[in-house]
Design a protein around this motif. Structure first.
Motif, PDB file in Angstrom:
ATOM      1  N   ALA A  84       0.837  -1.209   0.000  1.00  0.00           N
ATOM      2  CA  ALA A  84       0.000   0.000   0.000  1.00  0.00           C
ATOM      3  C   ALA A  84       0.866   1.251   0.000  1.00  0.00           C
ATOM      4  CB  ALA A  84      -0.938  -0.008   1.205  1.00  0.00           C
ATOM      5  N   ASP A  85       1.934   1.249   0.803  1.00  0.00           N
ATOM      6  CA  ASP A  85       2.840   2.394   0.840  1.00  0.00           C
ATOM      7  C   ASP A  85       3.516   2.608  -0.509  1.00  0.00           C
ATOM      8  OD1 ASP A  85       2.217   2.842   3.482  1.00  0.00           O
ATOM      9  OD2 ASP A  85       4.054   1.932   4.276  1.00  0.00           O
ATOM     10  N   ILE A  86       3.910   1.519  -1.161  1.00  0.00           N
ATOM     11  CA  ILE A  86       4.535   1.626  -2.482  1.00  0.00           C
ATOM     12  C   ILE A  86       3.552   2.230  -3.475  1.00  0.00           C
ATOM     13  CG2 ILE A  86       5.427   0.288  -4.445  1.00  0.00           C
ATOM     14  CD1 ILE A  86       6.706  -1.594  -2.346  1.00  0.00           C
ATOM     15  N   GLY A  87       2.294   1.795  -3.397  1.00  0.00           N
ATOM     16  CA  GLY A  87       1.266   2.345  -4.284  1.00  0.00           C
ATOM     17  C   GLY A  87       1.093   3.844  -4.078  1.00  0.00           C
ATOM     18  N   GLU A  88       1.068   4.264  -2.817  1.00  0.00           N
ATOM     19  CA  GLU A  88       0.949   5.695  -2.516  1.00  0.00           C
ATOM     20  C   GLU A  88       2.156   6.464  -3.027  1.00  0.00           C
ATOM     21  OE1 GLU A  88      -0.049   6.693   1.547  1.00  0.00           O
ATOM     22  OE2 GLU A  88      -1.331   4.925   1.697  1.00  0.00           O
TER      23      GLU A  88
ATOM     24  N   ILE B 236       2.328   9.507  -5.775  1.00  0.00           N
ATOM     25  CA  ILE B 236       2.983  10.788  -5.493  1.00  0.00           C
ATOM     26  C   ILE B 236       4.008  11.106  -6.576  1.00  0.00           C
ATOM     27  CG2 ILE B 236       4.576  11.963  -3.897  1.00  0.00           C
ATOM     28  CD1 ILE B 236       3.081  10.454  -1.613  1.00  0.00           C
ATOM     29  N   ILE B 237       4.801  10.117  -6.960  1.00  0.00           N
ATOM     30  CA  ILE B 237       5.807  10.313  -8.007  1.00  0.00           C
ATOM     31  C   ILE B 237       5.134  10.710  -9.312  1.00  0.00           C
ATOM     32  CG2 ILE B 237       7.502   9.104  -9.463  1.00  0.00           C
ATOM     33  CD1 ILE B 237       8.257   7.500  -6.897  1.00  0.00           C
ATOM     34  N   SER B 238       4.050  10.027  -9.642  1.00  0.00           N
ATOM     35  CA  SER B 238       3.313  10.353 -10.861  1.00  0.00           C
ATOM     36  C   SER B 238       2.820  11.800 -10.831  1.00  0.00           C
ATOM     37  CB  SER B 238       2.131   9.390 -11.023  1.00  0.00           C
ATOM     38  OG  SER B 238       1.326   9.769 -12.109  1.00  0.00           O
ATOM     39  N   ASN B 239       2.262  12.216  -9.690  1.00  0.00           N
ATOM     40  CA  ASN B 239       1.792  13.598  -9.561  1.00  0.00           C
ATOM     41  C   ASN B 239       2.936  14.595  -9.674  1.00  0.00           C
ATOM     42  OD1 ASN B 239      -0.891  12.830  -9.274  1.00  0.00           O
ATOM     43  ND2 ASN B 239      -0.784  12.772  -7.037  1.00  0.00           N
ATOM     44  N   LEU B 240       4.079  14.278  -9.070  1.00  0.00           N
ATOM     45  CA  LEU B 240       5.235  15.160  -9.153  1.00  0.00           C
ATOM     46  C   LEU B 240       5.752  15.261 -10.588  1.00  0.00           C
ATOM     47  CD1 LEU B 240       7.165  14.165  -5.911  1.00  0.00           C
ATOM     48  CD2 LEU B 240       6.006  16.337  -6.374  1.00  0.00           C
ATOM     49  N   GLU B 241       5.729  14.138 -11.312  1.00  0.00           N
ATOM     50  CA  GLU B 241       6.146  14.169 -12.707  1.00  0.00           C
ATOM     51  C   GLU B 241       5.207  15.029 -13.546  1.00  0.00           C
ATOM     52  OE1 GLU B 241       6.268   9.967 -13.537  1.00  0.00           O
ATOM     53  OE2 GLU B 241       8.385   9.811 -12.931  1.00  0.00           O
ATOM     54  N   LYS B 242       3.908  14.965 -13.260  1.00  0.00           N
ATOM     55  CA  LYS B 242       2.943  15.803 -13.978  1.00  0.00           C
ATOM     56  C   LYS B 242       3.190  17.285 -13.680  1.00  0.00           C
ATOM     57  CE  LYS B 242      -0.700  12.332 -14.034  1.00  0.00           C
ATOM     58  NZ  LYS B 242      -1.959  11.884 -13.425  1.00  0.00           N
ATOM     59  N   ILE B 243       3.475  17.571 -12.428  1.00  0.00           N
ATOM     60  CA  ILE B 243       3.767  18.966 -12.049  1.00  0.00           C
ATOM     61  C   ILE B 243       5.036  19.450 -12.743  1.00  0.00           C
ATOM     62  CG2 ILE B 243       4.459  20.457 -10.114  1.00  0.00           C
ATOM     63  CD1 ILE B 243       2.564  18.727  -8.348  1.00  0.00           C
ATOM     64  N   ALA B 244       6.072  18.597 -12.768  1.00  0.00           N
ATOM     65  CA  ALA B 244       7.329  18.965 -13.431  1.00  0.00           C
ATOM     66  C   ALA B 244       7.112  19.201 -14.913  1.00  0.00           C
ATOM     67  CB  ALA B 244       8.378  17.869 -13.203  1.00  0.00           C
TER      68      ALA B 244
END
Length: 135
Positions: A114-118, A122-130
């Protein structure tokens, strides 16, 4: 969640070990031993100025901490409690019982997944922001 740890070398018959050698004998990095010194009152190497001198008993305690935390998956608080009980039993010549820590002190496989999924989200969202900031 038991994890098979790499075998450790035999502890040489020496009086003191510098931190570099102690970390090799325990299968962890130097900074991990220094961190464990702060977390576990039982792990107290001698200090010679700015240098640490580990005794055989310090190496054995650090190896047990490694086994509890990295091998058996206990959180530090549970490992601290188990180590305290084991050392107390040894001091009083009582048999050491199998540790019984509360279930919430072990990290379950499902919780890790579950932590890995979260984290992936988060990484995906950060990549979208970048991407957004670079366009």
């Amino acid at each position: 969640m038991k994890k098979k740890l790499a075998a450790l070398p035999e502890i040489p018959n020496k009086r003191y070990f510098p931190i570099r050698e102690a970390s090799d004998l325990c299968g962890v990095k130097d900074y991990v031993l220094r961190f464990w010194e702060k977390e576990f009152s039982q792990l107290r190497p001698l200090k010679r100025g700015a240098h640490r001198a580990y005794r055989k008993k310090d190496i054995e305690i650090a190896r047990r901490i490694r086994e509890l935390v990295h091998g058996e998956g206990y959180k530090l608080s549970a490992a601290r409690q188990i180590l305290t009980q084991e050392l107390e039993a040894l001091k009083n010549n009582k048999p050491i019982q199998e540790p019984e820590a509360p279930a919430e002190t072990k990290i379950s496989r499902e919780a890790v997944i579950a932590d890995i999924g979260e984290l992936e989200e988060i990484i995906s969202n950060l990549e979208k922001i970048a991407d957004f900031l670079h366009t």
